[in-house]
Design a protein around this motif. Structure first.
Motif, mmCIF file in Angstrom:
data_model
loop_
_atom_site.group_PDB
_atom_site.id
_atom_site.type_symbol
_atom_site.label_atom_id
_atom_site.label_comp_id
_atom_site.label_asym_id
_atom_site.label_seq_id
_atom_site.Cartn_x
_atom_site.Cartn_y
_atom_site.Cartn_z
ATOM 1 N N THR A 412 -4.456 6.437 -2.633
ATOM 2 C CA THR A 412 -5.883 5.965 -2.808
ATOM 3 C C THR A 412 -6.528 4.810 -2.039
ATOM 4 O OG1 THR A 412 -5.350 4.362 -4.470
ATOM 5 C CG2 THR A 412 -5.596 6.577 -5.107
ATOM 6 N N PRO A 413 -7.723 4.748 -1.813
ATOM 7 C CA PRO A 413 -8.037 3.928 -0.746
ATOM 8 C C PRO A 413 -7.813 2.432 -0.839
ATOM 9 C CG PRO A 413 -10.126 5.239 -1.700
ATOM 10 C CD PRO A 413 -8.670 5.491 -2.462
ATOM 11 N N ASP A 414 -7.310 1.814 -2.103
ATOM 12 C CA ASP A 414 -6.854 0.599 -2.194
ATOM 13 C C ASP A 414 -5.152 0.374 -1.563
ATOM 14 O OD1 ASP A 414 -6.422 2.401 -4.791
ATOM 15 O OD2 ASP A 414 -5.255 0.470 -5.373
ATOM 16 N N HIS A 415 -4.589 1.517 -1.285
ATOM 17 C CA HIS A 415 -3.423 1.518 -0.828
ATOM 18 C C HIS A 415 -3.380 1.490 0.591
ATOM 19 C CE1 HIS A 415 -2.169 3.899 -4.446
ATOM 20 N NE2 HIS A 415 -1.560 2.603 -4.504
ATOM 21 N N ILE A 416 -4.719 1.741 1.287
ATOM 22 C CA ILE A 416 -4.699 1.842 2.852
ATOM 23 C C ILE A 416 -5.066 0.392 3.063
ATOM 24 C CG2 ILE A 416 -6.357 2.626 4.642
ATOM 25 C CD1 ILE A 416 -6.363 5.183 3.051
ATOM 26 N N PRO A 417 -4.381 -0.095 4.535
ATOM 27 C CA PRO A 417 -3.484 0.887 5.319
ATOM 28 C C PRO A 417 -2.266 1.167 4.703
ATOM 29 C CG PRO A 417 -3.695 -1.511 5.900
ATOM 30 C CD PRO A 417 -4.869 -1.260 4.907
ATOM 31 N N TYR A 418 -1.708 2.237 4.867
ATOM 32 C CA TYR A 418 -0.453 2.700 3.998
ATOM 33 C C TYR A 418 0.498 2.971 4.901
ATOM 34 C CZ TYR A 418 2.436 5.574 1.226
ATOM 35 O OH TYR A 418 3.721 6.003 0.463
ATOM 36 N N ASP A 419 1.480 2.394 4.599
ATOM 37 C CA ASP A 419 2.740 2.506 5.643
ATOM 38 C C ASP A 419 3.746 3.483 4.956
ATOM 39 O OD1 ASP A 419 2.290 0.407 7.454
ATOM 40 O OD2 ASP A 419 2.814 -1.097 6.040
ATOM 41 N N ALA A 420 3.734 4.542 5.584
ATOM 42 C CA ALA A 420 4.382 5.850 5.261
ATOM 43 C C ALA A 420 5.936 5.602 5.481
ATOM 44 C CB ALA A 420 3.833 7.233 5.901
ATOM 45 N N PRO A 421 6.503 6.300 4.907
ATOM 46 C CA PRO A 421 8.178 6.355 5.055
ATOM 47 C C PRO A 421 8.567 6.981 6.489
ATOM 48 C CG PRO A 421 7.755 7.915 3.508
ATOM 49 C CD PRO A 421 6.293 7.217 3.662
ATOM 50 N N SER A 422 7.360 7.618 7.126
ATOM 51 C CA SER A 422 7.807 8.290 8.453
ATOM 52 C C SER A 422 7.702 7.430 9.496
ATOM 53 C CB SER A 422 6.692 9.450 8.617
ATOM 54 O OG SER A 422 5.419 8.868 8.602
ATOM 55 N N GLY A 423 7.155 6.023 9.181
ATOM 56 C CA GLY A 423 6.771 4.954 10.269
ATOM 57 C C GLY A 423 5.416 4.985 10.417
ATOM 58 N N SER A 428 -7.260 4.901 7.545
ATOM 59 C CA SER A 428 -8.397 4.899 6.641
ATOM 60 C C SER A 428 -8.459 6.603 5.814
ATOM 61 C CB SER A 428 -9.382 5.110 7.676
ATOM 62 O OG SER A 428 -9.227 6.147 8.807
ATOM 63 N N GLY A 429 -9.291 6.575 5.119
ATOM 64 C CA GLY A 429 -9.368 7.843 4.304
ATOM 65 C C GLY A 429 -9.677 7.456 2.943
ATOM 66 N N ASN A 430 -10.106 8.452 2.436
ATOM 67 C CA ASN A 430 -10.356 8.394 0.814
ATOM 68 C C ASN A 430 -10.165 9.689 0.519
ATOM 69 O OD1 ASN A 430 -11.290 8.709 -1.795
ATOM 70 N ND2 ASN A 430 -13.100 7.331 -1.358
ATOM 71 N N PHE A 431 -8.693 10.159 0.117
ATOM 72 C CA PHE A 431 -8.201 11.584 -0.483
ATOM 73 C C PHE A 431 -8.630 11.927 -1.515
ATOM 74 C CE2 PHE A 431 -4.638 9.246 2.466
ATOM 75 C CZ PHE A 431 -5.336 9.439 3.701
ATOM 76 N N PRO A 432 -8.680 11.126 -2.571
ATOM 77 C CA PRO A 432 -9.050 11.478 -4.112
ATOM 78 C C PRO A 432 -10.441 12.134 -3.985
ATOM 79 C CG PRO A 432 -7.871 9.576 -4.274
ATOM 80 C CD PRO A 432 -8.046 9.596 -2.742
ATOM 81 N N LEU A 433 -11.194 11.558 -3.147
ATOM 82 C CA LEU A 433 -12.618 11.972 -3.292
ATOM 83 C C LEU A 433 -13.079 12.996 -2.197
ATOM 84 C CD1 LEU A 433 -15.765 11.391 -3.249
ATOM 85 C CD2 LEU A 433 -15.682 10.164 -1.225
ATOM 86 N N LEU A 434 -12.002 13.579 -1.289
ATOM 87 C CA LEU A 434 -12.088 14.914 -0.638
ATOM 88 C C LEU A 434 -11.516 16.215 -1.624
ATOM 89 C CD1 LEU A 434 -12.467 13.216 1.854
ATOM 90 C CD2 LEU A 434 -11.253 14.730 3.041
ATOM 91 N N GLN A 715 -16.424 14.607 4.914
ATOM 92 C CA GLN A 715 -16.677 13.379 4.145
ATOM 93 C C GLN A 715 -15.877 12.135 4.955
ATOM 94 O OE1 GLN A 715 -17.992 12.753 0.823
ATOM 95 N NE2 GLN A 715 -17.837 10.463 1.831
ATOM 96 N N PRO A 716 -16.718 11.881 6.006
ATOM 97 C CA PRO A 716 -15.834 10.890 7.270
ATOM 98 C C PRO A 716 -15.445 9.614 6.672
ATOM 99 C CG PRO A 716 -18.114 11.200 7.478
ATOM 100 C CD PRO A 716 -18.037 12.228 6.347
ATOM 101 N N SER A 717 -14.489 9.150 7.245
ATOM 102 C CA SER A 717 -13.880 7.687 6.831
ATOM 103 C C SER A 717 -13.615 7.201 8.463
ATOM 104 C CB SER A 717 -12.746 7.632 6.139
ATOM 105 O OG SER A 717 -13.034 7.812 4.903
ATOM 106 N N PRO A 718 -14.303 6.472 9.247
ATOM 107 C CA PRO A 718 -14.182 6.361 10.631
ATOM 108 C C PRO A 718 -12.735 5.895 10.769
ATOM 109 C CG PRO A 718 -16.384 5.695 10.037
ATOM 110 C CD PRO A 718 -15.582 5.971 8.674
ATOM 111 N N ALA A 719 -12.091 6.226 11.972
ATOM 112 C CA ALA A 719 -10.683 5.840 12.256
ATOM 113 C C ALA A 719 -10.934 4.608 12.748
ATOM 114 C CB ALA A 719 -10.221 6.694 13.232
ATOM 115 N N ARG A 720 -9.855 3.676 12.493
ATOM 116 C CA ARG A 720 -9.872 2.343 13.114
ATOM 117 C C ARG A 720 -8.827 2.147 14.210
ATOM 118 N NH1 ARG A 720 -9.901 1.478 7.407
ATOM 119 N NH2 ARG A 720 -11.644 0.341 6.821
#
Length: 776
Positions: A412-423, A428-434, A715-720
């Motif tokens: 969710t947006p409150d998890h971003i920036p999100y550190d994935a286990p892939s490194g 950015s992003g709002n995946f639930p909204l999409l 539904q854009p979330s500009p990249a940082r």
């Protein structure tokens, strides 16, 4: 950001759906593709290819072929080796799980002692005409001691399988592993539920509209190669290495390119062979692939065989993901051969879901098949496909609504920036909204009515979600050159390369935004290696980030160079000069000069405009993370097994859209290719290694009738991660299409007791599954 104030300029700035600059030329038939080119005195070449999938090459009888009318020369692998040419490029970025290096066997440009797939080039025939060259190919006699062949990747890795290379035991190039195996095993051991699926990511014949073609020549004491490519700068470096010369000793020129999808990024054996022939004979040598040869010899795509597992707790929360299996490399190492089934699977497989642990284990093996290379997405669609199929299957097994299971696990947006286990760090992003927007646009809640209506017509109807996130190609150096031309135009020079994407308009829009120069005066130069100082080529959905960032940086340098020049003309202090909307002005006054007028005045005074020109290399630092949600609906005719995609909705986050129309077009193309792989594109070999699907009579490509009209929204979330805020869109269509279509098909077949079916879900395969599954 310098927004133009002139409404005419606003029309061509960032965010506008500007038509493609190149289309009028192409629609008039004035495009120049490689086969359209001819040089004075040119000869023609044809390739002698192995009809055997595996064998020892004992000899080549060229006597009859050399005696035929028009034949000028024939060169074999020994001839090229004697001239110091070769071997072909071979690199693998991944190491074995024990830290040891991958096996890198030597591949000659033309086979010398062993042939390893049907289509393996053995010799090049040069004649006065293309027909004479082809006739001579038929007269070449190969003495080949046939050996047993292996085409299946699992069989190739099994004990007793035919060995393609003496120095590659078990045909295994690399035994890749990523992740904490002990932690993943513990998570699975403690899980309330584990979902497992065997998933085949089927092999694709790339099949661009334009087959490969090239003209080699020796001009002014160096090699020149006119060809289709995905980037001339990298292609020059790769071919020069094979030729044993410095990059400056070779010029690569690329004009229009009729599609590639990853395939034309490779250095193929034909190119050094053509260059050698041209230098030896002192005449240009032209070669154009036939479509049947293209099926055999151009790199194929995909082809992975995986066991995918998802561990969940009692509430359906994801605990760990494990993917174990094989990647088929074909007979030789092509471009990016090992990356899709290894590193890119790692980066992309968790998609938009909180997944604490990931483990990927892939054995990349050789088989007696056409080499496998990058194909639209190159591991990104695959990773998303594995996860999305697991999510639907887990929901079915646990009795949890599939939408609800996604919502419980989404980042969710409150998890971003999100550190994935892939490194990877999602910026950015709002995946639930999409997801919510896509379900609403697809009329998810009323699907039951459409299913009932289809059942009344004797059809099975299903609906599927494909929510994806892909990691674009990593950072690379890119050129941002800006040249103010003598005729009053402006040329952008950059090292990506357009092969259908529409770079000319999008890049010009960036320049309009930054410098305010007239859109219709902007040209794009990407296809001459002599003009470039860097260039990563086009691939990995990175062009707008790489070239766009470089153009923006170069524009800032133009402004920096222009301020003292404008100050001198305006008789003002440099610190008082401002640049706004294409004009250098004296702060607080209306006195100024437009950038185009400044360039013209500099030309009139000095005879050149180089004072404003910039030749700049930039490096964008990080990947971007385009994402979205696709919803597909399919109908299956149980009497024939035919599956039709009848509705399709997609909502995407591509960050800042430089040109929304081009973005939609890229998404549409990727979706159709995804539908093709999902439902019809079946590449097949027999036990001896002969390609059974070697033409369009045997290999199905999607047509307009196979795709519905697409519902497309943003539904854009500009990249940082880049100055434009863009995320790249070229491969995303495939990433959403594969899981949404196959999830929809699984949903349609579920009422007949069928929970999974592999791609390609051809009518025959679906019909057979329905017969085995029992009546509805």
């Amino acid at each position: 950001m310098n927004l133009p104030l002139d409404p005419a300029q606003l029309k061509f700035g960032i965010g506008q759906s500007v038509s493609r600059k190149e289309d009028p030329v192409l629609l008039r038939g004035e495009g120049r593709y490689s086969d359209d080119l001819s040089l004075p005195g040119q000869l023609h070449a044809a390739m002698v290819r192995s009809p055997y999938a595996h064998g020892v090459l004992r000899g080549i009888d060229l006597a009859e072929a050399r005696s035929l009318p028009g034949v000028v020369a024939i060169y074999t692998g020994q001839d090229l080796e004697a001239a110091g040419i070769g071997p072909m490029p071979a690199s693998v970025g991944q190491k074995n799980r024990d830290g040891s290096a991958a096996h890198l066997p030597t591949q000659p440009v033309l086979a010398t002692s062993r042939v390893r797939f049907v289509g393996d080039p053995v010799a090049i025939v040069v004649a006065e005409t293309a027909k004479q060259a082809r006739d001579a190919v038929e007269a070449v006699i190969l003495d080949v001691e046939a050996l047993p062949a292996v085409t299946d990747m699992r069989e190739a890795a099994s004990p007793g399988a035919p060995q393609l290379y003496d120095d590659v035991p078990g045909n295994q190039v690399v035994d890749f592993h990523y992740g904490d195996a002990a932690a993943v095993a513990a998570a699975f051991a403690g899980a309330a539920h584990v979902t497992k699926l065997s998933i085949r990511n089927s092999r694709i014949v790339v099949s661009p509209m334009e087959p490969r073609s090239a003209i080699a020549s020796w001009e002014e004491d160096r090699y020149v190669l006119r060809m289709g490519s995905q980037g001339v700068f990298g292609m020059r470096a790769g071919i020069a290495k094979v030729m044993g010369v410095k990059p400056e000793a070779l010029r690569v020129l690329t004009g229009n390119v009729g599609g590639s999808f990853g395939m034309k990024a490779s250095v193929y054996p034909e190119y050094p062979a053509l260059l050698h022939a041209a230098r030896q004979l002192g005449r240009p040598v032209k070669w154009t692939d036939s479509r049947s040869e293209s099926f055999l010899a151009d790199s194929h795509g995909r082809d992975h065989d995986m066991e995918a597992e998802l561990a969940l707790d009692a509430e359906g929360k994801f605990l760990a993901l494990r993917v174990t299996g094989f990647g088929n490399l074909g007979a030789y190492l092509s471009n990016a051969t090992t990356i899709p089934s290894t590193a890119n699977t790692v980066k992309n497989v968790i998609g938009v879901y909180r997944t604490p642990l990931v483990e990927v284990s892939t054995r990349c093996v050789f088989t007696n098949t056409t080499p496998v290379g990058a194909y639209r997405g190159a591991g990104r669609p695959e990773g998303n496909y594995y996860m999305e199929r697991l999510v639907d299957q887990a929901a079915r097994e646990m009795g949890i609504d599939r939408v609800e299971l996604r919502r419980r696990n989404q980042i969710t947006p409150d998890h971003i920036p999100y550190d994935a286990p892939s490194g990877m760090r999602y910026d950015s992003g709002n995946f639930p909204l999409l997801l919510d927007r896509a379900l609403e646009a697809a009329e998810w809640d009323s699907f039951a009515q459409r299913r009932a209506e289809a059942r009344a017509r004797g059809k099975l109807r299903g609906i599927g979600i494909g929510q994806y996130l892909e990691v674009t190609a990593p950072a690379s150096k890119e050129m941002g050159g800006i040249r103010f031309d003598a005729d009053g135009g402006v040329t952008i020079l950059t090292g990506t390369l357009d092969y259908g994407q529409g770079h000319a308009s999008a890049f010009a829009q960036v320049l309009v935004d930054r410098l305010g120069v007239p859109f219709d005066r902007i040209r794009l130069e990407q296809g001459d290696s002599d003009l470039l100082i860097a260039g990563g080529g086009t691939g990995g959905s990175r062009s707008i980030m790489a070239s766009g960032t470089a153009i923006a940086s170069a524009s800032a340098l133009v402004i920096e160079k222009g301020k003292p020049l404008a100050a001198n003309l305006l008789e003002a202090a440099v610190e008082d000069i401002e640049f706004v909307a294409g004009r250098f002005t004296i702060a607080g006054t209306d006195r100024g000069i437009g950038i185009m007028d400044l360039a013209a005045q500099l030309r009139s005074e000095t005879g050149a405009s180089s004072a404003l020109d910039v030749s700049h290399t930039d490096q964008y630092e990080e990947s971007a993370f385009p994402n979205g949600c696709h919803v597909a609906e399919v109908e299956v005719d149980p009497e024939t097994g035919e599956t039709q995609v009848v509705r399709y909705t997609t909502v995407n986050d591509f960050g800042v859209l430089v040109n929304p129309m081009l973005v939609a077009g890229q998404a549409h193309g990727g979706i159709v290719q995804g539908i093709g792989q999902a439902l019809m594109e079946a590449t097949a070999y027999d036990d001896s290694g002969q390609l059974l699907s070697g033409s369009y009579m045997d290999y199905g490509l999607p047509r307009a009738e196979h795709a519905p009209f697409f519902g497309f929204a943003s539904q854009p979330s500009p990249a940082r991660t880049n100055v434009l805020g863009a995320k790249g869109c070229g491969e995303a269509g495939c990433a959403g299409a594969l899981p949404s279509v196959m999830n929809a098909l699984a949903d349609a077949l579920a009422e007949r007791g069928i929970s999974h079916i592999d791609m390609p879900a051809t009518p025959q395969k679906v019909w057979a599954a329905l017969q085995a599954g029992g009546p509805g």
